[in-house]
Design an enzyme around this catalytic site. Structure first.
Site, mmCIF file in Angstrom:
data_model
loop_
_atom_site.group_PDB
_atom_site.id
_atom_site.type_symbol
_atom_site.label_atom_id
_atom_site.label_comp_id
_atom_site.label_asym_id
_atom_site.label_seq_id
_atom_site.Cartn_x
_atom_site.Cartn_y
_atom_site.Cartn_z
ATOM 1 C CG HIS A 11 10.822 -2.829 9.431
ATOM 2 N ND1 HIS A 11 9.818 -2.722 8.498
ATOM 3 C CD2 HIS A 11 10.268 -3.446 10.498
ATOM 4 C CE1 HIS A 11 8.708 -3.249 8.972
ATOM 5 N NE2 HIS A 11 8.952 -3.691 10.203
ATOM 6 C CD GLU A 89 6.598 -6.149 15.295
ATOM 7 O OE1 GLU A 89 6.791 -6.031 16.526
ATOM 8 O OE2 GLU A 89 6.248 -5.211 14.560
ATOM 9 N NE ARG A 117 -3.255 -0.209 18.239
ATOM 10 C CZ ARG A 117 -2.096 0.169 17.733
ATOM 11 N NH1 ARG A 117 -1.007 0.067 18.469
ATOM 12 N NH2 ARG A 117 -1.998 0.626 16.493
#
Length: 207
Positions: A11, A89, A117
Site C-alpha cells: 500500500h 499487516e 527484526r
C-alpha cells in the site's frame, strides 16, 4: 500457454507511516503522498500493458484504497476483488499506535529492535513475522495461487509484512534473508510462475 501472472503491491504511505507509528491492524488511510504512490503504481502497470482478471486485498483501508486507486488508473474498476484479513499487516499488539521512539523509551531500543527484526519473537499481544506467515501462506495456497495457476492474471495489494511472508515462500528465502528485504510503498513486484507454482521470473518495478 497461460500467463500465470502475480503482481504484489505494498500500500501507499499511510498517515501513521508518516507519523512514525506502529500500525499493524489499526486502520489509518493513505496520505496525499500515499494516494500519489498508488496512482503511480496503477499508471506504471497500465503503461507496461498489464491487464488483470482478479484482485485480492486485506481488510484494512490503506490497502483497499491503494487497490481502488490502481484499478481506476488501469481502467478496471469493476475487477472481481476479494478482501480478507489473512492479508492484513502483522499485528504489533501493544506497540500498535505507539510512536516508535516512545516504544524505544518504554521497552529499550534493543528489545524493540528484536521485536521488529526477529523472525519468531512477537511483541506483547502481537505477531511475529513467523505468525504472520502462518496465516498468510494458507490463504495464498488455497485462494490466490489457484487463480494464478488457472491463468487468471492476479493483483494483490497488501502490507509490508504480509507480502514479505508471500515473497519468502515464492523466492524460497531464509528468515534472515526475508528480514532484510525492503518493500517500497506503492512499488509493484511482478512474478510469472511455472505450472508447478515455482517462480519463472520476478521483476521489481520500484523507481
Amino acid at each position: 500457454m497461460s500467463d500465470r501472472l502475480l503482481v504484489l503491491v505494498r500500500h501507499g504511505q499511510s498517515d501513521w507511516n508518516l507519523k512514525n507509528l506502529f500500525t499493524g491492524w489499526k486502520d489509518p488511510d493513505l496520505t496525499e503522498q500515499g494516494v500519489a504512490e498508488a496512482k503511480a503504481a496503477g499508471q506504471k502497470l497500465k503503461t507496461q500493458g498489464f491487464v488483470f482478471d482478479v484482485a485480492f486485498t486485506s481488510a484494512l483501508t490503506r490497502a483497499q484504497h491503494t487497490l481502488d486507486l490502481m484499478l481506476t488508473e488501469l481502467g478496471q474498476t469493476g475487477l472481481p476483488t476479494t478482501r480478507n484479513l489473512a492479508l492484513n499487516e502483522r499485528d504489533y499488539g501493544e506497540l500498535s499506535g505507539l510512536n516508535k521512539d516512545d516504544a524505544r523509551k518504554k521497552w529499550g531500543e534493543e528489545q524493540v529492535l528484536i521485536w521488529r527484526r526477529s523472525y519468531d519473537v512477537p511483541p506483547p499481544g502481537g505477531e511475529s513475522l513467523k505468525d504472520t506467515l502462518a496465516r498468510t501462506l494458507p490463504y495464498y495456497v488455497q485462494e490466490i495461487l489457484p487463480c494464478v495457476l488457472r491463468g487468471e492474471r492476479t493483483l494483490v495489494a497488501a502490507h509490508g509484512n504480509s507480502l514479505r511472508a508471500l515473497i519468502m515462500v515464492l523466492e524460497k528465502l531464509t528468515p534472515e534473508q526475508i528480514l532484510k528485504r525492503e518493500l517500497g510503498t506503492g512499488a509493484p513486484v511482478v512474478y510469472r510462475l511455472n505450472a508447478d507454482a515455482t517462480v519463472a521470473s520476478v521483476v521489481d518495478l520500484a523507481g
